[in-house]
Design a protein around this motif. Structure first.
Motif, PDB file in Angstrom:
ATOM      1  N   ASP A  21     -11.723   4.646  -4.837  1.00 39.23           N
ATOM      2  CA  ASP A  21     -11.525   6.022  -5.958  1.00 39.23           C
ATOM      3  C   ASP A  21     -11.423   5.328  -7.340  1.00 39.23           C
ATOM      4  O   ASP A  21     -10.553   4.415  -7.579  1.00 39.23           O
ATOM      5  CB  ASP A  21     -10.272   6.784  -5.556  1.00 39.23           C
TER       6      ASP A  21
ATOM      7  N   GLY B 150       0.677  -1.231   0.165  1.00 37.71           N
ATOM      8  CA  GLY B 150       0.276   0.007  -0.074  1.00 37.71           C
ATOM      9  C   GLY B 150       0.771   1.276  -0.053  1.00 37.71           C
ATOM     10  O   GLY B 150       0.603   1.975   0.739  1.00 37.71           O
TER      11      GLY B 150
ATOM     12  N   LEU C 215      -6.910   3.408   1.274  1.00 37.21           N
ATOM     13  CA  LEU C 215      -7.631   3.971  -0.123  1.00 37.21           C
ATOM     14  C   LEU C 215      -7.444   2.819  -1.045  1.00 37.21           C
ATOM     15  O   LEU C 215      -6.376   2.631  -1.259  1.00 37.21           O
ATOM     16  CB  LEU C 215      -6.819   5.234  -0.402  1.00 37.21           C
TER      17      LEU C 215
ATOM     18  N   GLY D 278       1.158   3.347  -2.769  1.00 38.50           N
ATOM     19  CA  GLY D 278       0.456   4.262  -3.652  1.00 38.50           C
ATOM     20  C   GLY D 278       1.309   4.280  -4.962  1.00 38.50           C
ATOM     21  O   GLY D 278       1.094   5.077  -5.990  1.00 38.50           O
TER      22      GLY D 278
ATOM     23  N   GLN E 195      -7.297   2.619  -4.738  1.00 40.24           N
ATOM     24  CA  GLN E 195      -7.028   3.565  -5.594  1.00 40.24           C
ATOM     25  C   GLN E 195      -7.121   2.735  -7.012  1.00 40.24           C
ATOM     26  O   GLN E 195      -6.077   2.190  -7.388  1.00 40.24           O
ATOM     27  CB  GLN E 195      -5.967   4.508  -5.488  1.00 40.24           C
TER      28      GLN E 195
ATOM     29  N   ASN F  68      -2.327   3.223   0.592  1.00 41.28           N
ATOM     30  CA  ASN F  68      -2.719   3.518  -0.652  1.00 41.28           C
ATOM     31  C   ASN F  68      -2.715   2.404  -1.516  1.00 41.28           C
ATOM     32  O   ASN F  68      -1.477   2.041  -1.980  1.00 41.28           O
ATOM     33  CB  ASN F  68      -2.144   4.841  -1.220  1.00 41.28           C
ATOM     34  N   TRP F  69      -3.649   1.537  -2.064  1.00 40.19           N
ATOM     35  CA  TRP F  69      -3.672   0.364  -2.644  1.00 40.19           C
ATOM     36  C   TRP F  69      -4.085   0.562  -4.099  1.00 40.19           C
ATOM     37  O   TRP F  69      -5.291   0.612  -4.336  1.00 40.19           O
ATOM     38  CB  TRP F  69      -4.496  -0.705  -1.840  1.00 40.19           C
TER      39      TRP F  69
END
Length: 496
Positions: free
Chosen positions: A154, A59, A111, A61, A113, A90-91
């Protein structure tokens, strides 16, 4: 009594009702629905937890985790299901196919993403000679599925969506051009890629070709924006807690669901998102949307009934309570696809603020059906940009196969919308351009609409044609009952 006093009294009642209703539990709404609303059956998920990290997900990003999500879900599926845990991080990922008996849990601070590299989303065949882009979250023929936690999904919609110049500020328009993309020939539309722009033209021939191949449709890949959440044919589906945002198209579009509960969810698309509907429920039964907030680029909370099973009403037994819709073409919306029919919908204690229309009921011939037993009550609608309450079976959208959007083209279909038996009670709108619009078809007027305790402040009062038996009981427009009724509706509107 003066308009101001009347408005304040009913407004105070309505807003206190909304506030009070938020303290009610869901069972109270179900038990007091104006029709027999079945209790929602929640998913049954095995007590087994799998952490996506254990299957190689990172995660940071930066790392693409599509394979890790697929491996984790496959492992859960082989064990009979359980919870897929996504911790804080942030995955980045491509599309995710969900399976039965799984709770997809996103922790607060997580997140998911979906990748802005749209090549990560392949095309698939929907029917012979027809192809589409796979959705970020998808699954078919499932049972017992949930999405929980306070994390975020997202959809990277900005990598897909065209943007109309008229819908954004000058600063936003300049910012779009600075990141790349191309403009339409008239300079009024920004496209994220040249392929997306060209796809608009190519689609007119390719989508009509019954023998089209995958190679043909690959030319439309950038143009055919996927809907973000498209689970279909699911029994027992729960969305409780997450935020779903920034979709290429519709955000949440469950189809053919039996027992659906959406609660404590935030759904967000920017107001300028093209076709950026918030929640679109299609051909489902036993549906609850509760304590959910929506911001949309198109319709906010919308009911559709295409894709229904023959022999039964396409959409039925729906409860929407304690919800808020901000930007959007409509707060609560029916249509335009109503050909499967709808009945038993109850909307209560909701706020629609800043939407183009408040209550929006729309369809046209070619995609219409029977819509009845609709109950809408205790609704606050501050600052509606266009029409507070709208019924329209001449919706400006050509039937499938038509290239003419003129009024005459709306008669080219054989599926005629029939809107009747609507009950709308306790509605306050303090600012709208038009109070009511009723526009039916000559062969099938809009009829049997009952309005009680309605207070609207508007620039125009009522417009429309082809309607009958519209009952106004204590309906005040700009403080009084002596509002002007157009000659086309004088025999239709009954004032009590």
């Amino acid at each position: 009594m003066t308009y101001k006093k009347t408005y304040l009294l009913l407004g105070a009642f309505l807003f206190s009702s909304v506030s009070f209703a938020q303290k009610k539990d869901l069972d109270n709404y179900i038990q007091n629905a104006p029709f027999k609303m079945p209790a929602i059956v929640l998913p049954t998920i095995p007590n087994h937890v799998v952490n996506v990290v254990d299957y190689g997900a990172i995660g940071d990003g930066k790392t693409l985790n599509t394979e890790a999500f697929a491996k984790a879900i496959t492992a859960l599926d082989k064990e009979g299901g359980g919870q897929l845990l996504v911790p804080k991080g942030n995955w980045i990922t491509g599309p995710i196919e969900i399976k039965s008996n799984i709770d997809f849990h996103v922790d607060e601070g997580a997140l998911v993403q979906f990748s802005s590299d749209i090549s990560q989303f392949p095309m698939y065949e929907t029917s012979p000679g027809k192809y589409d882009v796979v959705s970020p979250i998808w699954g078919n023929n499932l049972h017992d599925v949930s999405f929980t936690g306070k994390g975020i999904f997202d959809g990277a919609g900005g990598s897909w969506r065209p943007v109309k110049k008229m819908k954004v500020t000058n600063a936003q328009w300049d910012s779009l051009q600075n990141v790349g993309g191309v403009l339409s020939d008239d300079g009024k539309i920004w496209w994220p890629t040249a392929a997306a722009k060209n796809g608009e033209i190519l689609s007119k021939s390719i989508t009509k070709n019954k023998d089209a191949t995958l190679a043909d449709y690959q030319q439309l890949h950038d143009f055919l924006r996927p809907k973000m959440f498209t689970l279909s044919k699911v029994k027992n589906l729960l969305l409780d807690g997450p935020t779903f945002r920034n979709s290429p198209n519709f955000v949440i579009n469950p189809r053919q669901i039996t027992n659906l509960l959406i609660q404590n969810v935030i759904v967000y698309n920017p107001g300028w998102a093209q076709n950026g509907d918030g929640i679109d429920i299609s051909a489902s039964e036993n549906v609850v949307i509760y304590r959910t907030k929506v911001n949309a680029g198109d319709d906010g909370i919308c009911m559709k009934s295409s894709g229904f099973k023959e022999g039964k009403v396409g959409l039925q037994n729906v409860l929407i309570a304690d919800c808020i819709v901000n930007e959007g073409h409509g707060g609560f919306v029916i249509g335009s696809n109503t050909d499967g029919g709808m009945k038993n919908i109850y909307v209560t204690n909701c706020v629609f603020e800043g939407t183009d229309n408040g209550i929006r009921v729309k369809s046209n011939s070619g995609r219409g059906g029977d819509v009845s037993n609709i109950y809408i009550e205790n609704i606050a609608m501050p600052k509606i940009k266009n029409t507070a309450i709208l019924f329209d079976t001449y919706y400006d959208d050509a039937p499938i196969g038509s290239t003419n959007k003129s009024r005459a083209a709306q008669h080219s279909g054989d599926k005629i919308p029939f809107f009747h038996e609507f009950h709308v009670t306790n509605v306050v709108c303090n600012d709208a351009k038009i109070a009511f619009q009723f526009r039916g078809l000559p062969e099938q007027p809009i009829q049997d609409l009952y309005f009680k305790n309605i207070v609207i402040k508007s620039s125009e009062t009522i417009t429309g044609e082809q309607a009958k038996n519209i009952v106004f009981d204590n309906v005040l427009i700009n403080g009084g009952k002596n509002f002007e009724i157009p000659s086309s509706l004088k025999d239709a509107i009954i004032i009590k």
